[in-house]
Motif scaffolding. Structure first.
Motif, short mmCIF file in Angstrom:
data_model
loop_
_atom_site.label_atom_id
_atom_site.label_comp_id
_atom_site.label_asym_id
_atom_site.label_seq_id
_atom_site.Cartn_x
_atom_site.Cartn_y
_atom_site.Cartn_z
N GLU A 25 0.82 -1.20 0.00
CA GLU A 25 0.00 0.00 0.00
C GLU A 25 0.86 1.26 0.00
OE1 GLU A 25 -3.43 2.18 2.68
OE2 GLU A 25 -3.14 0.01 2.88
N LEU A 26 1.88 1.30 0.84
CA LEU A 26 2.76 2.47 0.91
C LEU A 26 3.53 2.68 -0.40
CD1 LEU A 26 4.24 2.13 4.51
CD2 LEU A 26 2.68 3.91 3.67
N ALA A 27 3.89 1.59 -1.05
CA ALA A 27 4.68 1.67 -2.28
C ALA A 27 3.82 1.84 -3.52
CB ALA A 27 5.55 0.43 -2.41
N GLY A 28 2.51 1.67 -3.37
CA GLY A 28 1.62 1.79 -4.52
C GLY A 28 1.74 0.62 -5.48
N VAL B 282 11.89 -0.41 -2.93
CA VAL B 282 10.76 -0.61 -3.85
C VAL B 282 10.52 0.66 -4.66
CG1 VAL B 282 8.28 -1.07 -4.00
CG2 VAL B 282 9.70 -2.41 -2.44
N HIS B 283 10.63 1.82 -4.04
CA HIS B 283 10.48 3.07 -4.79
C HIS B 283 11.56 3.19 -5.87
CE1 HIS B 283 7.13 4.91 -2.77
NE2 HIS B 283 7.70 4.80 -1.59
N GLU B 284 12.77 2.80 -5.55
CA GLU B 284 13.87 2.83 -6.52
C GLU B 284 13.57 1.89 -7.69
OE1 GLU B 284 17.90 3.92 -7.80
OE2 GLU B 284 16.46 4.82 -6.44
N ILE B 285 13.13 0.69 -7.37
CA ILE B 285 12.79 -0.29 -8.41
C ILE B 285 11.71 0.27 -9.33
CG2 ILE B 285 11.71 -2.55 -8.84
CD1 ILE B 285 13.00 -3.45 -6.12
N ARG B 286 10.66 0.78 -8.75
CA ARG B 286 9.54 1.28 -9.54
C ARG B 286 9.93 2.48 -10.40
NH1 ARG B 286 4.58 -0.30 -8.85
NH2 ARG B 286 3.62 1.76 -8.78
N SER B 287 10.78 3.35 -9.88
CA SER B 287 11.19 4.51 -10.67
C SER B 287 12.08 4.08 -11.84
CB SER B 287 11.90 5.56 -9.81
OG SER B 287 13.15 5.11 -9.37
N GLY C 142 12.15 2.48 -18.13
CA GLY C 142 12.53 1.47 -19.11
C GLY C 142 13.64 0.51 -18.75
N PHE C 143 14.09 0.51 -17.52
CA PHE C 143 15.11 -0.44 -17.12
C PHE C 143 14.49 -1.81 -16.90
CE2 PHE C 143 17.26 3.48 -16.06
CZ PHE C 143 18.57 3.23 -16.41
#
Length: 125
Positions: A8-11, A46-51, A56-57
């Motif tokens: 939930e926090l990470a969306g 998780v925020h780093e992964i999603r960004s 496109g990575f």
């Protein structure tokens, strides 16, 4: 925090977090009952992964950033991360060049089509 709270926090979804865990990117602790527990550092991961996914990575490209983030607090400063960034910039530059060429060819075809249409359809009275 539990997996649902992190999701939930990470969306994102719990399923996605389990996938990130399978890929070795997210590291929960396990309770004796098997529940996953995440600390605040995993939210940042998780925020780093999603960004990175958003620009496109691929998952393999993301691993150096996560490792760097865990060691230095920033995912972009380690040599392996910088190498991936350089490679991605080169890849994007190549795609831009290809698209620029395609755009130019389409523009030429459009110009020719309009000129041909006008020459065929316009007849003096």
């Amino acid at each position: 925090m539990l997996i649902g709270e992190l999701a939930e926090l990470a969306g994102t979804s719990a399923r996605t977090l389990r996938y990130y865990e399978e890929q070795g990117l997210v590291r929960p602790r396990r309770d004796p009952n098997g529940y996953r527990h995440y600390d605040d550092a995993e939210l940042r991961v998780v925020h780093e992964i999603r960004s990175l996914l958003a620009v496109g990575f691929g998952m393999d490209d993301i691993k150096p950033f996560v490792e760097c983030l865990r060691v230095t607090g920033s995912g972009h400063v380690c040599p392996d991360s910088v190498a991936v960034l350089r490679r991605k910039v080169t890849e994007v530059d190549g795609l831009i060049a290809e698209l620029t060429d395609v755009r130019q060819r389409l523009h030429t075809q459009l110009t020719q089509a309009v000129a041909h249409r006008e020459s065929q359809c316009w007849k003096p009275i």
